[in-house]
Design a protein around this motif. Sequence first.
Motif, PDB file in Angstrom:
ATOM      1  N   GLY A  92      27.715 -10.031  29.900  1.00 47.49           N
ATOM      2  CA  GLY A  92      28.624  -9.293  29.197  1.00 47.49           C
ATOM      3  C   GLY A  92      27.779  -8.391  28.115  1.00 47.49           C
ATOM      4  N   GLY A  93      28.173  -7.583  27.553  1.00 49.41           N
ATOM      5  CA  GLY A  93      27.456  -6.824  26.651  1.00 49.41           C
ATOM      6  C   GLY A  93      28.051  -5.874  25.511  1.00 49.41           C
ATOM      7  N   ILE A  94      27.228  -5.038  25.158  1.00 52.18           N
ATOM      8  CA  ILE A  94      27.916  -4.107  24.038  1.00 52.18           C
ATOM      9  C   ILE A  94      27.036  -2.921  23.950  1.00 52.18           C
ATOM     10  N   GLY A 143      30.630  -0.169  17.589  1.00 47.89           N
ATOM     11  CA  GLY A 143      29.959  -0.662  18.967  1.00 47.89           C
ATOM     12  C   GLY A 143      31.250  -0.997  19.795  1.00 47.89           C
ATOM     13  N   GLY A 144      31.427  -1.169  21.274  1.00 47.19           N
ATOM     14  CA  GLY A 144      32.248  -1.823  21.981  1.00 47.19           C
ATOM     15  C   GLY A 144      31.633  -2.202  23.082  1.00 47.19           C
ATOM     16  N   GLY A 145      32.329  -3.317  23.663  1.00 50.01           N
ATOM     17  CA  GLY A 145      31.789  -3.894  24.894  1.00 50.01           C
ATOM     18  C   GLY A 145      32.913  -4.848  25.348  1.00 50.01           C
ATOM     19  N   SER A 146      32.331  -5.685  26.260  1.00 49.19           N
ATOM     20  CA  SER A 146      33.046  -6.691  27.044  1.00 49.19           C
ATOM     21  C   SER A 146      32.337  -7.552  27.885  1.00 49.19           C
ATOM     22  N   ILE A 147      32.909  -8.494  28.265  1.00 46.37           N
ATOM     23  CA  ILE A 147      32.518  -9.554  29.154  1.00 46.37           C
ATOM     24  C   ILE A 147      32.980  -8.763  30.539  1.00 46.37           C
ATOM     25  N   GLN A 196      26.762   8.652  31.610  1.00 49.73           N
ATOM     26  CA  GLN A 196      27.868   8.631  30.353  1.00 49.73           C
ATOM     27  C   GLN A 196      27.262   7.531  29.543  1.00 49.73           C
ATOM     28  N   SER A 197      26.765   6.382  30.166  1.00 48.58           N
ATOM     29  CA  SER A 197      26.050   5.198  29.660  1.00 48.58           C
ATOM     30  C   SER A 197      25.370   4.409  30.655  1.00 48.58           C
ATOM     31  N   PRO A 198      24.428   3.707  30.191  1.00 46.95           N
ATOM     32  CA  PRO A 198      23.532   3.112  31.395  1.00 46.95           C
ATOM     33  C   PRO A 198      24.482   1.825  32.037  1.00 46.95           C
ATOM     34  N   GLN A 199      25.627   1.847  31.854  1.00 46.67           N
ATOM     35  CA  GLN A 199      26.641   0.665  32.243  1.00 46.67           C
ATOM     36  C   GLN A 199      26.365   0.026  33.442  1.00 46.67           C
ATOM     37  N   THR A 200      26.352   0.548  34.599  1.00 46.54           N
ATOM     38  CA  THR A 200      26.168  -0.111  35.961  1.00 46.54           C
ATOM     39  C   THR A 200      24.443  -0.567  36.103  1.00 46.54           C
ATOM     40  N   PHE A 201      23.727   0.025  35.641  1.00 47.32           N
ATOM     41  CA  PHE A 201      22.425  -0.218  35.423  1.00 47.32           C
ATOM     42  C   PHE A 201      22.068  -1.554  34.772  1.00 47.32           C
ATOM     43  N   LYS A 202      22.836  -1.602  33.655  1.00 49.21           N
ATOM     44  CA  LYS A 202      22.485  -2.825  32.657  1.00 49.21           C
ATOM     45  C   LYS A 202      22.915  -3.959  33.243  1.00 49.21           C
ATOM     46  N   GLN A 203      24.006  -3.763  34.233  1.00 47.41           N
ATOM     47  CA  GLN A 203      24.560  -4.731  34.931  1.00 47.41           C
ATOM     48  C   GLN A 203      23.747  -5.330  36.026  1.00 47.41           C
ATOM     49  N   THR A 224      23.121   8.974  21.136  1.00 45.50           N
ATOM     50  CA  THR A 224      22.422   8.016  21.363  1.00 45.50           C
ATOM     51  C   THR A 224      23.075   6.375  21.282  1.00 45.50           C
ATOM     52  N   GLN A 225      22.920   5.570  22.248  1.00 44.92           N
ATOM     53  CA  GLN A 225      23.444   4.239  22.308  1.00 44.92           C
ATOM     54  C   GLN A 225      22.339   3.272  21.921  1.00 44.92           C
ATOM     55  N   ILE A 226      22.624   2.205  21.088  1.00 45.19           N
ATOM     56  CA  ILE A 226      21.866   0.985  21.052  1.00 45.19           C
ATOM     57  C   ILE A 226      22.658   0.339  22.273  1.00 45.19           C
ATOM     58  N   ASP A 227      22.173   0.315  23.408  1.00 48.57           N
ATOM     59  CA  ASP A 227      22.766  -0.441  24.623  1.00 48.57           C
ATOM     60  C   ASP A 227      22.218  -1.809  25.089  1.00 48.57           C
ATOM     61  N   CYS A 228      23.176  -2.745  25.168  1.00 45.05           N
ATOM     62  CA  CYS A 228      22.590  -4.497  25.269  1.00 45.05           C
ATOM     63  C   CYS A 228      23.512  -4.877  26.180  1.00 45.05           C
ATOM     64  N   PRO A 232      31.842   5.645  35.119  1.00 48.17           N
ATOM     65  CA  PRO A 232      32.894   6.493  34.632  1.00 48.17           C
ATOM     66  C   PRO A 232      32.953   5.545  33.184  1.00 48.17           C
ATOM     67  N   GLU A 233      33.038   6.497  32.221  1.00 44.75           N
ATOM     68  CA  GLU A 233      33.289   5.908  30.788  1.00 44.75           C
ATOM     69  C   GLU A 233      34.561   6.775  30.130  1.00 44.75           C
ATOM     70  N   GLY A 234      35.133   7.520  30.884  1.00 47.31           N
ATOM     71  CA  GLY A 234      36.451   8.146  30.478  1.00 47.31           C
ATOM     72  C   GLY A 234      36.200   9.508  30.070  1.00 47.31           C
ATOM     73  N   HIS A 240      38.728   0.211  28.495  1.00 45.20           N
ATOM     74  CA  HIS A 240      37.176   0.162  28.345  1.00 45.20           C
ATOM     75  C   HIS A 240      36.580   0.963  29.378  1.00 45.20           C
ATOM     76  N   HIS A 241      36.102   0.178  30.139  1.00 43.96           N
ATOM     77  CA  HIS A 241      35.755   0.972  31.551  1.00 43.96           C
ATOM     78  C   HIS A 241      36.136  -0.257  32.891  1.00 43.96           C
ATOM     79  N   PRO A 242      35.862   0.338  34.047  1.00 49.48           N
ATOM     80  CA  PRO A 242      36.516  -0.460  35.201  1.00 49.48           C
ATOM     81  C   PRO A 242      35.594  -1.894  35.484  1.00 49.48           C
TER      82      PRO A 242
HETATM   83  N1  ASP Z   1      29.066   1.111  28.302  1.00 48.81           N
HETATM   84  C1  ASP Z   1      30.067   0.852  27.364  1.00 48.81           C
HETATM   85  C2  ASP Z   1      30.065   2.276  26.568  1.00 48.81           C
HETATM   86  O1  ASP Z   1      29.248   3.128  26.397  1.00 48.81           O
HETATM   87  C3  ASP Z   1      29.424  -0.252  26.385  1.00 48.81           C
HETATM   88  C4  ASP Z   1      29.683  -1.602  27.055  1.00 48.81           C
HETATM   89  O2  ASP Z   1      30.690  -1.939  27.567  1.00 48.81           O
HETATM   90  O3  ASP Z   1      28.652  -2.181  26.664  1.00 48.81           O
HETATM   91  O4  ASP Z   1      31.131   2.055  25.686  1.00 48.81           O
END
Ligand code: ASP
Length: 584
Positions: free
Chosen positions: A526-528, A481-485, A195-202, A233-237, A173-175, A445-447
């Motif tokens: 956390g990441g971005i 860019g955007g992210g969170s702890i 929508q992003s690799p959010q859960t996988f990177k966690q 494309t994202q630079i996902d970190c 869920p990224e909205g 941001h996201h859940p």
């Molecule tokens: N997954 C988030 C996004 O796509 C970024 C993040 O929180 O790292 O905006």
Amino acid sequence: MYRSHNCGELRTTHNNTEVTLAGWVQGVRDKGFMVYVDVRDRYGITQLYFDEDQTSKDLMEQAQRLGREFVIQVKGKVQERASKNPNIPTGDIEVLVSELTVLNSSIVPPFTIEDQTDGGDDLRMKYRYLDIRRNPVKGNLIFRHKVAQAVRNYLSNNGFIEVETPYLIKSTPEGARDFVVPSRMNEGQFYALPQSPQTFKQLLMVGGMDKYFQIVKCFRDEDLRADRQPEFTQIDCEMAFVEQEDILNTFEGLTRHLLKEINGVDVEKFPRLLYDDAMRLYGNDKPDIRFGMEFGELNAVAQHKDFNVFNSAELVVGIAVPGGNSYTRKDIDKLIDWVKRPQVGALGMVYCRCNDDGSYKSSVDKFYNQDDLAKWAEVTGAKAGDLICVLSGETSKVRAQLSALRMELAERLGLRNPDEFAPLWVMDFPLLEWDEETERYHAMHHPFTSPKPGQLELLDTKPCEVKANAYDLVLNGNEIGGGSIRIHDKATQAIMLKHLGFSDEEARAQFGFLMDAFEYGAPPHGGIAFGLDRLVAILGGQETIRDFIAFPKNNSGRDVMIDAPAPIDKEQLEELNLKLNLKS
Ligand code: ASP
């Protein structure tokens, strides 16, 4: 060997060298007894020369028959040109051709392959492979490559590991809406594209991979506002064992590195602005701070003066337009029409001229005297020669309207210089936002974003006041860019999901895998993520991301070159156990 040199590298130092070149015919100039052919490849253009006295009749005729975009190979000798062309790097030389092979012919291209082409957008997209032969598009793709390389180098040198995550997954869920893919082997079931690799990177953090990055495609099925793409494309970190400060420093470092490496620009430490202040001062959570024109809130000085429009407004707010007093009445009327357009949506605009002699002249002189107006000037920072523009109404709407006006005026005044870079962090976003349509809270941001320490309890009483450990990196009025702890314990994650309206069962079904992982020693993390397309466009001094994507989609999400999306065969539908129920 097809070629000994490329079409961009020969100089007078190569005089008398025998060379073999290959490329596309840019153009043929046939003077009868002499023929000039420009041959082009990725590296440049070289002039080929055929002349009656030194070339066989056959070869002359062969050259005369060449058409635009034919692919040729030539052998010949480099010689100094009689009349040089200072506009291209190879302009001092030409190749006197002794042998010509047509490797492939070409039908006449639908538009000219020139820097300034006669091809419209649609045509260029349909024949994008021809468009890519043009310098501006080719240059953008090479530029994008350079940025991606610089990102990889920097992160890799700082201990980050690039890990690929799957594309066939369950919803993240990224909205936005998910793109879904039916599963043939699992009847009636669907994958969602990330929508992003959010859960996988966690999960990689739980896996101990404490510094991760990936340059990765993300997919969001949303209505495509002007400059969005359904796949981007994202630079996902992501990093483990970090606090917000560590993330900000690391990725400020990356951004500074890119600005230096790519643009040769040194930037000071990035300013940090709280979300609330960004909204108050710029009406926008991604302010362009290359120029001032900060908002001045005028409630205290403009209300209770018999002007009902202001008295009944939640917010009265203005900006000072530098030099705006030179606008004619007609200019100002046009500006008022501009803010009243449905895209902006203001009901009207009050203005006040700041005359050179220190006096004021406003559109509401009936209600405000010179002292009142002097206070407006003080609050908005207006000087003699400026124009104060004032809007009023419901806070969130008025801020958005005045922000649109601020950007428009800055554009007109030439204050948005693409060679200037003004990055900043916007921090402490609200954790939740109320969604009128679905009548429930959404994660801003996201859940998986954590609330500020000690604010968890506030979720029950004043959910809208809870701030998140979330940050955006803003560059020249764009969120790059955007992210969170993140939340890293099951109990907090469960509370968050409950507030987002998930029942226990729904939470379990959708995010059980993550909550389970949190029970096996999840480290704080956390990441971005950066939007690579937009970042590249801004570093390239442009604002449309399409120009930096090799094969972009149009505003209806179509690839007009391959003609996708497209219907699929009946057999394929049957194989997937799908039936169509089309409305039209
Ligand atoms: N997954 C988030 C996004 O796509 C970024 C993040 O929180 O790292 O905006």
